[in-house]
Design a protein around this motif. Structure first.
Motif, PDB file in Angstrom:
ATOM      1  N   ILE A 215      20.220  14.523 -22.394  1.00 18.73           N
ATOM      2  CA  ILE A 215      20.198  16.055 -22.203  1.00 18.73           C
ATOM      3  C   ILE A 215      19.039  16.255 -21.312  1.00 18.73           C
ATOM      4  N   LEU A 216      18.850  16.832 -20.080  1.00 17.67           N
ATOM      5  CA  LEU A 216      17.618  16.912 -19.162  1.00 17.67           C
ATOM      6  C   LEU A 216      17.274  18.440 -18.934  1.00 17.67           C
ATOM      7  N   VAL A 217      16.261  18.851 -19.156  1.00 18.03           N
ATOM      8  CA  VAL A 217      15.667  19.871 -18.689  1.00 18.03           C
ATOM      9  C   VAL A 217      14.428  19.940 -17.703  1.00 18.03           C
ATOM     10  N   ASP A 218      14.369  20.484 -16.752  1.00 11.61           N
ATOM     11  CA  ASP A 218      13.379  20.429 -15.772  1.00 11.61           C
ATOM     12  C   ASP A 218      11.934  21.108 -16.303  1.00 11.61           C
ATOM     13  N   VAL A 219      10.979  20.615 -16.281  1.00  9.15           N
ATOM     14  CA  VAL A 219       9.488  20.949 -16.810  1.00  9.15           C
ATOM     15  C   VAL A 219       8.795  21.898 -15.362  1.00  9.15           C
ATOM     16  N   GLN A 220       8.310  22.730 -15.513  1.00 12.03           N
ATOM     17  CA  GLN A 220       7.732  23.660 -14.380  1.00 12.03           C
ATOM     18  C   GLN A 220       6.832  22.920 -13.625  1.00 12.03           C
ATOM     19  N   SER A 221       6.789  23.198 -12.319  1.00 10.06           N
ATOM     20  CA  SER A 221       5.923  22.524 -11.304  1.00 10.06           C
ATOM     21  C   SER A 221       4.377  22.650 -11.371  1.00 10.06           C
ATOM     22  N   SER A 222       4.127  23.579 -12.427  1.00 10.76           N
ATOM     23  CA  SER A 222       2.824  23.629 -12.895  1.00 10.76           C
ATOM     24  C   SER A 222       1.971  22.711 -13.662  1.00 10.76           C
ATOM     25  N   ARG A 223       2.882  21.969 -14.188  1.00 12.94           N
ATOM     26  CA  ARG A 223       2.461  20.713 -14.990  1.00 12.94           C
ATOM     27  C   ARG A 223       2.643  19.508 -14.339  1.00 12.94           C
ATOM     28  N   LEU A 224       3.076  19.516 -13.017  1.00 12.04           N
ATOM     29  CA  LEU A 224       3.365  18.395 -12.467  1.00 12.04           C
ATOM     30  C   LEU A 224       2.245  17.345 -12.147  1.00 12.04           C
ATOM     31  N   GLU A 225       1.044  18.200 -11.890  1.00 15.51           N
ATOM     32  CA  GLU A 225      -0.185  17.292 -11.961  1.00 15.51           C
ATOM     33  C   GLU A 225      -0.414  16.489 -13.161  1.00 15.51           C
ATOM     34  N   GLU A 226      -0.511  17.269 -14.052  1.00 19.77           N
ATOM     35  CA  GLU A 226      -0.558  16.508 -15.446  1.00 19.77           C
ATOM     36  C   GLU A 226       0.648  15.433 -15.803  1.00 19.77           C
ATOM     37  N   CYS A 227       1.800  15.708 -15.235  1.00 18.41           N
ATOM     38  CA  CYS A 227       2.632  14.609 -15.381  1.00 18.41           C
ATOM     39  C   CYS A 227       2.057  13.328 -14.745  1.00 18.41           C
ATOM     40  N   GLU A 228       1.580  13.636 -13.412  1.00 20.19           N
ATOM     41  CA  GLU A 228       1.381  12.543 -12.744  1.00 20.19           C
ATOM     42  C   GLU A 228       0.095  11.787 -13.291  1.00 20.19           C
ATOM     43  N   SER A 229      -0.697  12.372 -13.852  1.00 26.69           N
ATOM     44  CA  SER A 229      -1.922  11.934 -14.179  1.00 26.69           C
ATOM     45  C   SER A 229      -1.660  11.006 -15.790  1.00 26.69           C
ATOM     46  N   SER A 230      -0.471  11.599 -16.395  1.00 24.80           N
ATOM     47  CA  SER A 230      -0.358  11.008 -17.814  1.00 24.80           C
ATOM     48  C   SER A 230       0.637   9.807 -17.519  1.00 24.80           C
ATOM     49  N   SER A 231       1.308   9.505 -16.698  1.00 24.18           N
ATOM     50  CA  SER A 231       2.432   8.401 -16.635  1.00 24.18           C
ATOM     51  C   SER A 231       1.718   7.219 -17.078  1.00 24.18           C
ATOM     52  N   VAL A 232       2.607   6.515 -17.972  1.00 22.19           N
ATOM     53  CA  VAL A 232       2.269   5.061 -18.603  1.00 22.19           C
ATOM     54  C   VAL A 232       3.179   4.270 -18.385  1.00 22.19           C
ATOM     55  N   VAL A 233       4.437   4.358 -18.531  1.00 22.01           N
ATOM     56  CA  VAL A 233       5.516   3.366 -18.564  1.00 22.01           C
ATOM     57  C   VAL A 233       6.437   3.831 -17.185  1.00 22.01           C
ATOM     58  N   SER A 234       6.597   2.730 -16.659  1.00 20.18           N
ATOM     59  CA  SER A 234       7.550   2.459 -15.407  1.00 20.18           C
ATOM     60  C   SER A 234       8.988   1.651 -16.017  1.00 20.18           C
ATOM     61  N   THR A 235       9.961   2.475 -15.368  1.00 20.15           N
ATOM     62  CA  THR A 235      11.190   1.739 -15.797  1.00 20.15           C
ATOM     63  C   THR A 235      12.185   2.087 -14.673  1.00 20.15           C
ATOM     64  N   PHE A 236      13.386   1.353 -14.764  1.00 17.88           N
ATOM     65  CA  PHE A 236      14.406   1.530 -13.710  1.00 17.88           C
ATOM     66  C   PHE A 236      15.726   1.577 -14.547  1.00 17.88           C
TER      67      PHE A 236
END
Length: 218
Positions: A197-218
């Motif tokens: 199940i996926l729910v979008d997170v508001q864009s106001s937290r996008l910068e926090e998302c980008e700075s917190s990314s730790v694990v990349s996958t495909f």
């Protein structure tokens, strides 16, 4: 002619979603993880979409995927055959039609080869490409088959988890969809099925998302 076409579609789905060959999936990074959900940052990507109106998630997904399957089997202006990808994604917009019917978008992730220039679908399929921007998504995994009777319960469980987390009050209000269901497993697979199940997170937290990314996958 319907049965051979149905057999071909199911056989193709079984092969690729069962990992008969390596398949592509959209790229993401995990930015927050708890025992029952995680938040992911997805990169920009292109999907082919089928719009469906129905009262049933299951029927809408089948209808939409049937059209998408024709597209990847060559029903496009280039007659290009496109490899199966995962997941098959169904986004839900509730209450969009009469008699409590819902609008659905069934989405097929386009392989990297076709991301920039997707083959144009035949007009009768009523498909169109859609662009996913860079965005954050809250995700809950669940097993078994995704059915009309259980997807709402799983979405409610994700909502409860989010309300108890630092991500409370940061979902759905900016999204065009109530939630989406991602299906990764072959219809023939009984055990070990994977859905989300996926729910979008508001864009106001996008910068926090980008700075917190730790694990990349495909």
């Amino acid at each position: 002619m319907e049965k051979p076409w149905l057999f071909l579609m199911l056989n193709t789905v079984f092969c690729f979603l069962a990992r008969c060959e390596g398949i592509e999936s959209p790229e993401f990074a995990v930015v927050h993880a708890e025992y029952d959900f995680e938040v992911r940052l997805y990169q920009e990507s292109t999907w082919m979409t089928a719009s469906v109106r129905d009262i049933s998630f299951e029927k809408a997904t089948w209808n939409g995927f049937h059209r998408l399957f024709q597209y990847i089997q060559g029903a496009n202006l280039n007659s290009s055959r496109i490899r199966m990808t995962a997941p098959v994604l169904t986004s839900i917009v509730p209450g969009a039609g009469p008699l409590h019917s819902s609008a659905y978008l069934v989405l097929f992730y386009l392989p990297v080869k076709f991301q920039a220039d997707p083959p144009v679908p035949l007009p009768e399929l009523h498909l169109k490409p859609g662009k996913w921007p860079v965005h954050c998504v809250a995700v809950r995994k669940f097993s078994g088959y995704a059915r009309d009777y259980n997807i709402v319960k799983e979405a409610e469980k994700l909502a409860v988890s989010l309300r108890r987390s630092p991500w409370a009050n940061f979902t759905t209000s900016e999204s065009n969809y109530a939630y989406s269901i991602a299906q990764y497993s072959s219809p023939f697979q009984i055990f070990g099925r994977v859905n989300e199940i996926l729910v979008d997170v508001q864009s106001s937290r996008l910068e926090e998302c980008e700075s917190s990314s730790v694990v990349s996958t495909f």
